[in-house]
Design a protein around this motif. Sequence first.
Motif, PDB file in Angstrom:
ATOM      1  N   SER A  34       0.842  -1.194   0.000  1.00 52.49           N
ATOM      2  CA  SER A  34       0.000   0.000   0.000  1.00 52.49           C
ATOM      3  C   SER A  34       0.881   1.250   0.000  1.00 52.49           C
ATOM      4  O   SER A  34       1.545   1.554   0.994  1.00 52.49           O
ATOM      5  N   ILE A  35       0.869   1.969  -1.106  1.00 52.29           N
ATOM      6  CA  ILE A  35       1.687   3.175  -1.202  1.00 52.29           C
ATOM      7  C   ILE A  35       1.232   4.244  -0.202  1.00 52.29           C
ATOM      8  O   ILE A  35       2.075   4.860   0.467  1.00 52.29           O
ATOM      9  N   PRO A  36      -0.091   4.511  -0.047  1.00 48.62           N
ATOM     10  CA  PRO A  36      -0.507   5.513   0.947  1.00 48.62           C
ATOM     11  C   PRO A  36      -0.040   5.178   2.364  1.00 48.62           C
ATOM     12  O   PRO A  36       0.367   6.072   3.114  1.00 48.62           O
ATOM     13  N   LEU A  37      -0.086   3.894   2.739  1.00 47.50           N
ATOM     14  CA  LEU A  37       0.362   3.496   4.072  1.00 47.50           C
ATOM     15  C   LEU A  37       1.859   3.742   4.238  1.00 47.50           C
ATOM     16  O   LEU A  37       2.309   4.263   5.274  1.00 47.50           O
ATOM     17  N   ILE A  39       3.695   5.898   2.595  1.00 43.94           N
ATOM     18  CA  ILE A  39       3.906   7.352   2.657  1.00 43.94           C
ATOM     19  C   ILE A  39       3.625   7.866   4.060  1.00 43.94           C
ATOM     20  O   ILE A  39       4.382   8.684   4.610  1.00 43.94           O
ATOM     21  N   LEU A  40       2.535   7.390   4.665  1.00 41.37           N
ATOM     22  CA  LEU A  40       2.195   7.798   6.030  1.00 41.37           C
ATOM     23  C   LEU A  40       3.293   7.395   7.013  1.00 41.37           C
ATOM     24  O   LEU A  40       3.669   8.174   7.903  1.00 41.37           O
ATOM     25  N   ILE A  41       3.821   6.185   6.845  1.00 38.37           N
ATOM     26  CA  ILE A  41       4.913   5.723   7.711  1.00 38.37           C
ATOM     27  C   ILE A  41       6.150   6.596   7.496  1.00 38.37           C
ATOM     28  O   ILE A  41       6.823   6.984   8.454  1.00 38.37           O
ATOM     29  N   ALA A  42       6.447   6.918   6.230  1.00 40.44           N
ATOM     30  CA  ALA A  42       7.614   7.754   5.925  1.00 40.44           C
ATOM     31  C   ALA A  42       7.477   9.129   6.570  1.00 40.44           C
ATOM     32  O   ALA A  42       8.440   9.665   7.134  1.00 40.44           O
ATOM     33  N   ILE A  43       6.287   9.723   6.504  1.00 43.99           N
ATOM     34  CA  ILE A  43       6.048  11.024   7.135  1.00 43.99           C
ATOM     35  C   ILE A  43       6.250  10.928   8.639  1.00 43.99           C
ATOM     36  O   ILE A  43       6.912  11.780   9.256  1.00 43.99           O
ATOM     37  N   THR A  44       5.694   9.881   9.236  1.00 51.06           N
ATOM     38  CA  THR A  44       5.771   9.718  10.689  1.00 51.06           C
ATOM     39  C   THR A  44       7.204   9.537  11.157  1.00 51.06           C
ATOM     40  O   THR A  44       7.641  10.168  12.130  1.00 51.06           O
ATOM     41  N   VAL A  45       7.957   8.694  10.455  1.00 47.81           N
ATOM     42  CA  VAL A  45       9.345   8.441  10.858  1.00 47.81           C
ATOM     43  C   VAL A  45      10.208   9.683  10.646  1.00 47.81           C
ATOM     44  O   VAL A  45      11.128   9.953  11.419  1.00 47.81           O
ATOM     45  N   ALA A  46       9.909  10.461   9.598  1.00 51.91           N
ATOM     46  CA  ALA A  46      10.658  11.691   9.366  1.00 51.91           C
ATOM     47  C   ALA A  46      10.336  12.741  10.437  1.00 51.91           C
ATOM     48  O   ALA A  46      11.211  13.516  10.830  1.00 51.91           O
ATOM     49  N   LEU A  47       9.099  12.766  10.902  1.00 54.46           N
ATOM     50  CA  LEU A  47       8.707  13.722  11.942  1.00 54.46           C
ATOM     51  C   LEU A  47       9.326  13.381  13.286  1.00 54.46           C
ATOM     52  O   LEU A  47       9.684  14.273  14.062  1.00 54.46           O
ATOM     53  N   PHE A  48       9.448  12.092  13.552  1.00 52.53           N
ATOM     54  CA  PHE A  48       9.997  11.625  14.829  1.00 52.53           C
ATOM     55  C   PHE A  48      11.203  10.736  14.510  1.00 52.53           C
ATOM     56  O   PHE A  48      11.066   9.525  14.385  1.00 52.53           O
ATOM     57  N   PRO A  49      12.374  11.338  14.347  1.00 54.37           N
ATOM     58  CA  PRO A  49      13.548  10.605  13.824  1.00 54.37           C
ATOM     59  C   PRO A  49      14.164   9.644  14.825  1.00 54.37           C
ATOM     60  O   PRO A  49      15.316   9.783  15.226  1.00 54.37           O
ATOM     61  N   VAL A  50      13.379   8.650  15.220  1.00 49.92           N
ATOM     62  CA  VAL A  50      13.909   7.583  16.072  1.00 49.92           C
ATOM     63  C   VAL A  50      14.898   6.736  15.275  1.00 49.92           C
ATOM     64  O   VAL A  50      15.903   6.258  15.802  1.00 49.92           O
ATOM     65  N   PHE A  51      14.607   6.558  13.975  1.00 50.62           N
ATOM     66  CA  PHE A  51      15.490   5.828  13.077  1.00 50.62           C
ATOM     67  C   PHE A  51      16.037   6.805  12.036  1.00 50.62           C
ATOM     68  O   PHE A  51      15.341   7.738  11.631  1.00 50.62           O
ATOM     69  N   PRO A  52      17.266   6.601  11.588  1.00 45.98           N
ATOM     70  CA  PRO A  52      17.810   7.475  10.536  1.00 45.98           C
ATOM     71  C   PRO A  52      16.944   7.395   9.281  1.00 45.98           C
ATOM     72  O   PRO A  52      16.648   6.298   8.796  1.00 45.98           O
ATOM     73  N   TYR A  53      16.573   8.546   8.747  1.00 44.22           N
ATOM     74  CA  TYR A  53      15.691   8.540   7.578  1.00 44.22           C
ATOM     75  C   TYR A  53      16.336   7.898   6.350  1.00 44.22           C
ATOM     76  O   TYR A  53      15.627   7.277   5.543  1.00 44.22           O
ATOM     77  N   PRO A  54      17.662   8.006   6.161  1.00 44.88           N
ATOM     78  CA  PRO A  54      18.265   7.282   5.036  1.00 44.88           C
ATOM     79  C   PRO A  54      18.003   5.783   5.077  1.00 44.88           C
ATOM     80  O   PRO A  54      17.845   5.146   4.036  1.00 44.88           O
ATOM     81  N   LEU A  55      17.947   5.210   6.294  1.00 46.17           N
ATOM     82  CA  LEU A  55      17.636   3.790   6.430  1.00 46.17           C
ATOM     83  C   LEU A  55      16.224   3.502   5.932  1.00 46.17           C
ATOM     84  O   LEU A  55      15.985   2.535   5.200  1.00 46.17           O
ATOM     85  N   VAL A  56      15.286   4.367   6.313  1.00 43.46           N
ATOM     86  CA  VAL A  56      13.896   4.193   5.882  1.00 43.46           C
ATOM     87  C   VAL A  56      13.794   4.366   4.372  1.00 43.46           C
ATOM     88  O   VAL A  56      13.138   3.579   3.678  1.00 43.46           O
ATOM     89  N   GLY A  57      14.474   5.388   3.841  1.00 51.03           N
ATOM     90  CA  GLY A  57      14.459   5.591   2.396  1.00 51.03           C
ATOM     91  C   GLY A  57      15.060   4.421   1.643  1.00 51.03           C
ATOM     92  O   GLY A  57      14.569   4.033   0.573  1.00 51.03           O
ATOM     93  N   GLY A  58      16.131   3.841   2.182  1.00 47.97           N
ATOM     94  CA  GLY A  58      16.731   2.672   1.550  1.00 47.97           C
ATOM     95  C   GLY A  58      15.781   1.483   1.540  1.00 47.97           C
ATOM     96  O   GLY A  58      15.705   0.746   0.543  1.00 47.97           O
ATOM     97  N   MET A  59      15.061   1.278   2.636  1.00 52.21           N
ATOM     98  CA  MET A  59      14.092   0.182   2.692  1.00 52.21           C
ATOM     99  C   MET A  59      12.983   0.387   1.673  1.00 52.21           C
ATOM    100  O   MET A  59      12.566  -0.556   0.988  1.00 52.21           O
ATOM    101  N   ILE A  60      12.500   1.627   1.576  1.00 47.62           N
ATOM    102  CA  ILE A  60      11.429   1.920   0.618  1.00 47.62           C
ATOM    103  C   ILE A  60      11.931   1.698  -0.812  1.00 47.62           C
ATOM    104  O   ILE A  60      11.223   1.147  -1.660  1.00 47.62           O
ATOM    105  N   GLY A  61      13.172   2.119  -1.085  1.00 46.18           N
ATOM    106  CA  GLY A  61      13.735   1.902  -2.410  1.00 46.18           C
ATOM    107  C   GLY A  61      13.901   0.433  -2.733  1.00 46.18           C
ATOM    108  O   GLY A  61      13.689   0.009  -3.873  1.00 46.18           O
TER     109      GLY A  61
END
Length: 213
Positions: A34-37, A39-61
């Motif tokens: 689900s792309i909308p889901l 995207i929502l997770i990406a927004i949430t993780v970027a707002l609360f940087p508990v995890f490095p965002y590059p890691l999240v971006g790499g997983m999404i890629g």
Amino acid sequence: MYKKLGLMLLYAGFGYLIYVYGMDMLGWVEASNSIPLVILIAITVALFPVFPYPLVGGMIGAVFGPLLGGVITWIGSTAASIIMFLFVRYGYQEWGNRFLHRQNRLGQVTALFENNAFLTILFSRFIPFIPSFVINVYSAVSRVSFLSYTLASALGKIPAMLLYAVVGDHLMTEPRNIVLTTGVYGVFISLTLLIYRYWKRKQLLQQAALDTA
């Protein structure tokens, strides 16, 4: 006072929830189509940087491929920056602005930043080791317009977000291409830094000339 405290507690509360359930959310990125889901997770993780965002971006890629993954990562990061800007702008700008302009040296830097906000934010977004949180908050407490901030942030985030997604995709498909990809981006960052330093030096000289006129 109570409004500022309430907003801070609200942000801290959401941050704690992300800290507790963050690993589950990263698991949803890998398992969800689900792309909308995502995207929502990406927004949430970027707002609360508990995890490095590059890691999240790499997983999404890795899950969605470099192009679609890059777009999703970019949307998540850009939306989070806009939300953070609005959060600080409408909750803390008055306090932050008084602080910035109370300090003479900092006030001069802030005035220079405000006069050249679009290019300063754009170049700052190009450079991944400048914390996004710092850019978001500093822009929000200054007098930078919402439109300039949004456009500069959205454009400036494109290279880094694509890089995260491409690297994540290469890890799953062609690991040998990672060196080439990061090398090209390294050259891009070096050129950006040179241009940015030249431009900043020119702006400072112009400001000094106006002050002495």
